[in-house]
Design a protein around this motif. Sequence first.
Motif, PDB file in Angstrom:
ATOM      1  N   MET A   1      -0.314   5.347   9.711  1.00  0.00           N
ATOM      2  CA  MET A   1      -0.111   6.084   8.466  1.00  0.00           C
ATOM      3  C   MET A   1       0.925   5.366   7.597  1.00  0.00           C
ATOM      4  O   MET A   1       1.999   5.000   8.067  1.00  0.00           O
ATOM      5  CB  MET A   1       0.359   7.507   8.771  1.00  0.00           C
ATOM      6  CG  MET A   1       0.530   8.365   7.554  1.00  0.00           C
ATOM      7  SD  MET A   1       0.986  10.060   8.006  1.00  0.00           S
ATOM      8  CE  MET A   1       1.189  10.766   6.372  1.00  0.00           C
ATOM      9  N   LYS A   2       0.600   5.176   6.330  1.00  0.00           N
ATOM     10  CA  LYS A   2       1.521   4.511   5.429  1.00  0.00           C
ATOM     11  C   LYS A   2       2.712   5.414   5.110  1.00  0.00           C
ATOM     12  O   LYS A   2       2.573   6.629   5.004  1.00  0.00           O
ATOM     13  CB  LYS A   2       0.811   4.145   4.118  1.00  0.00           C
ATOM     14  CG  LYS A   2      -0.303   3.134   4.247  1.00  0.00           C
ATOM     15  CD  LYS A   2      -0.893   2.842   2.873  1.00  0.00           C
ATOM     16  CE  LYS A   2      -2.071   1.891   2.951  1.00  0.00           C
ATOM     17  NZ  LYS A   2      -2.646   1.624   1.611  1.00  0.00           N
ATOM     18  N   GLN A   3       3.871   4.784   4.952  1.00  0.00           N
ATOM     19  CA  GLN A   3       5.047   5.553   4.547  1.00  0.00           C
ATOM     20  C   GLN A   3       5.142   5.593   3.025  1.00  0.00           C
ATOM     21  O   GLN A   3       4.752   4.655   2.329  1.00  0.00           O
ATOM     22  CB  GLN A   3       6.313   4.936   5.126  1.00  0.00           C
ATOM     23  CG  GLN A   3       6.629   3.529   4.650  1.00  0.00           C
ATOM     24  CD  GLN A   3       7.868   2.952   5.292  1.00  0.00           C
ATOM     25  OE1 GLN A   3       8.909   3.586   5.362  1.00  0.00           O
ATOM     26  NE2 GLN A   3       7.745   1.727   5.805  1.00  0.00           N
ATOM     27  N   THR A   4       5.656   6.690   2.498  1.00  0.00           N
ATOM     28  CA  THR A   4       5.895   6.805   1.066  1.00  0.00           C
ATOM     29  C   THR A   4       7.218   6.125   0.738  1.00  0.00           C
ATOM     30  O   THR A   4       8.227   6.341   1.397  1.00  0.00           O
ATOM     31  CB  THR A   4       5.949   8.279   0.637  1.00  0.00           C
ATOM     32  OG1 THR A   4       4.684   8.887   0.912  1.00  0.00           O
ATOM     33  CG2 THR A   4       6.259   8.406  -0.850  1.00  0.00           C
ATOM     34  N   VAL A   5       7.194   5.307  -0.314  1.00  0.00           N
ATOM     35  CA  VAL A   5       8.398   4.600  -0.756  1.00  0.00           C
ATOM     36  C   VAL A   5       8.583   4.870  -2.242  1.00  0.00           C
ATOM     37  O   VAL A   5       7.677   4.636  -3.046  1.00  0.00           O
ATOM     38  CB  VAL A   5       8.308   3.081  -0.512  1.00  0.00           C
ATOM     39  CG1 VAL A   5       9.580   2.397  -0.976  1.00  0.00           C
ATOM     40  CG2 VAL A   5       8.050   2.788   0.961  1.00  0.00           C
ATOM     41  N   LEU A   6       9.756   5.369  -2.603  1.00  0.00           N
ATOM     42  CA  LEU A   6      10.095   5.598  -4.005  1.00  0.00           C
ATOM     43  C   LEU A   6      10.887   4.411  -4.532  1.00  0.00           C
ATOM     44  O   LEU A   6      11.913   4.039  -3.963  1.00  0.00           O
ATOM     45  CB  LEU A   6      10.922   6.875  -4.154  1.00  0.00           C
ATOM     46  CG  LEU A   6      11.411   7.175  -5.578  1.00  0.00           C
ATOM     47  CD1 LEU A   6      10.237   7.480  -6.495  1.00  0.00           C
ATOM     48  CD2 LEU A   6      12.421   8.312  -5.587  1.00  0.00           C
ATOM     49  N   LEU A  25       2.544  -4.883  -1.265  1.00  0.00           N
ATOM     50  CA  LEU A  25       2.904  -4.103  -0.076  1.00  0.00           C
ATOM     51  C   LEU A  25       1.989  -2.898   0.113  1.00  0.00           C
ATOM     52  O   LEU A  25       2.252  -2.047   0.966  1.00  0.00           O
ATOM     53  CB  LEU A  25       4.361  -3.616  -0.191  1.00  0.00           C
ATOM     54  CG  LEU A  25       5.446  -4.686  -0.155  1.00  0.00           C
ATOM     55  CD1 LEU A  25       6.801  -4.074  -0.497  1.00  0.00           C
ATOM     56  CD2 LEU A  25       5.496  -5.354   1.211  1.00  0.00           C
ATOM     57  N   GLU A  26       0.903  -2.836  -0.648  1.00  0.00           N
ATOM     58  CA  GLU A  26       0.065  -1.641  -0.610  1.00  0.00           C
ATOM     59  C   GLU A  26      -0.619  -1.435   0.737  1.00  0.00           C
ATOM     60  O   GLU A  26      -1.113  -0.338   1.023  1.00  0.00           O
ATOM     61  CB  GLU A  26      -0.970  -1.671  -1.733  1.00  0.00           C
ATOM     62  CG  GLU A  26      -1.941  -2.835  -1.670  1.00  0.00           C
ATOM     63  CD  GLU A  26      -2.889  -2.851  -2.863  1.00  0.00           C
ATOM     64  OE1 GLU A  26      -2.683  -2.030  -3.775  1.00  0.00           O
ATOM     65  OE2 GLU A  26      -3.824  -3.664  -2.866  1.00  0.00           O
ATOM     66  N   ASP A  27      -0.619  -2.475   1.588  1.00  0.00           N
ATOM     67  CA  ASP A  27      -1.209  -2.305   2.920  1.00  0.00           C
ATOM     68  C   ASP A  27      -0.302  -1.524   3.863  1.00  0.00           C
ATOM     69  O   ASP A  27      -0.775  -1.007   4.893  1.00  0.00           O
ATOM     70  CB  ASP A  27      -1.544  -3.666   3.535  1.00  0.00           C
ATOM     71  CG  ASP A  27      -0.321  -4.570   3.659  1.00  0.00           C
ATOM     72  OD1 ASP A  27       0.432  -4.661   2.668  1.00  0.00           O
ATOM     73  OD2 ASP A  27      -0.113  -5.168   4.726  1.00  0.00           O
ATOM     74  N   ILE A  28       1.008  -1.407   3.517  1.00  0.00           N
ATOM     75  CA  ILE A  28       1.926  -0.709   4.429  1.00  0.00           C
ATOM     76  C   ILE A  28       2.649   0.475   3.784  1.00  0.00           C
ATOM     77  O   ILE A  28       3.300   1.243   4.488  1.00  0.00           O
ATOM     78  CB  ILE A  28       2.974  -1.662   5.046  1.00  0.00           C
ATOM     79  CG1 ILE A  28       3.887  -2.258   3.973  1.00  0.00           C
ATOM     80  CG2 ILE A  28       2.302  -2.748   5.869  1.00  0.00           C
ATOM     81  CD1 ILE A  28       5.106  -2.964   4.535  1.00  0.00           C
ATOM     82  N   ILE A  29       2.557   0.624   2.443  1.00  0.00           N
ATOM     83  CA  ILE A  29       3.280   1.721   1.796  1.00  0.00           C
ATOM     84  C   ILE A  29       2.405   2.445   0.783  1.00  0.00           C
ATOM     85  O   ILE A  29       1.455   1.880   0.244  1.00  0.00           O
ATOM     86  CB  ILE A  29       4.563   1.233   1.080  1.00  0.00           C
ATOM     87  CG1 ILE A  29       4.215   0.343  -0.133  1.00  0.00           C
ATOM     88  CG2 ILE A  29       5.488   0.507   2.042  1.00  0.00           C
ATOM     89  CD1 ILE A  29       5.412   0.020  -1.016  1.00  0.00           C
ATOM     90  N   ASP A  30       2.745   3.697   0.538  1.00  0.00           N
ATOM     91  CA  ASP A  30       2.275   4.443  -0.626  1.00  0.00           C
ATOM     92  C   ASP A  30       3.450   4.500  -1.596  1.00  0.00           C
ATOM     93  O   ASP A  30       4.462   5.152  -1.316  1.00  0.00           O
ATOM     94  CB  ASP A  30       1.837   5.863  -0.241  1.00  0.00           C
ATOM     95  CG  ASP A  30       0.508   5.877   0.495  1.00  0.00           C
ATOM     96  OD1 ASP A  30      -0.375   5.077   0.134  1.00  0.00           O
ATOM     97  OD2 ASP A  30       0.362   6.681   1.439  1.00  0.00           O
TER      98      ASP A  30
END
Length: 231
Positions: A1-6, A25-30
Amino acid sequence: MKQTVLFIPGFAGTPAMWDYPITNLEDIIDAQSLVMEGDSLQAMADLVVNANTLPDKFALVGHSMGSWVGAATAALHPERITKLVLMDGWARNNAAKAEEMEATLKALEAGQHQQVLAQHCPNVFYGDNANFSNNVKFLRSLQESLPASLITQQWQAMVKDNDIRHLLPKIQCPTLVIHGRHDPWFDLDENLFLAQSIPHAQFTIVEDAAHGTPIEQPQATTALLRLFLGN
């Protein structure tokens, strides 16, 4: 599951400054991004934690003013922030810095936004970077897309609550401090102080960058974020 990053931009910046790392980085983060509003540090931190698009827990990446807001948010709401990246930031205020910032605020409040930003923008970047001219033009385009009232409000907040030393020991999450080698405003000593004031923080230097590291060195920025966020 991708982590959300602000991702939080710096002063007078927009989410466009983060386009390269977000895309790569869209393969590892939202990824999400917020332009800061509010005339105080507390108001900006509240804007972050009350954003209805964010989950209960998320990572936070901030640049300059965004670093300042990110550190405060992580300190005041440690249960929300899973990882923290502070780029080209600061911890301390001093008399000379305060005087300079007050003078800039008076100019902004007098409506001299174009003059202030035209003087500010070239100093953000390392003059010997091959993309210096393009970097300046890019940042100016971001600045010109924002309302003058918002720019003034951001500066008011930084003048009011600039020193965050008291908050840093309260940060509990894994933290990475990134410093542009040639930053004219926040030098190596200031960034080492920032990192050493946060429990167990990591510290790294990016070469051929000044105060605009995410724009000046997008590949290096992205590699550091991938290593830190993906670990």
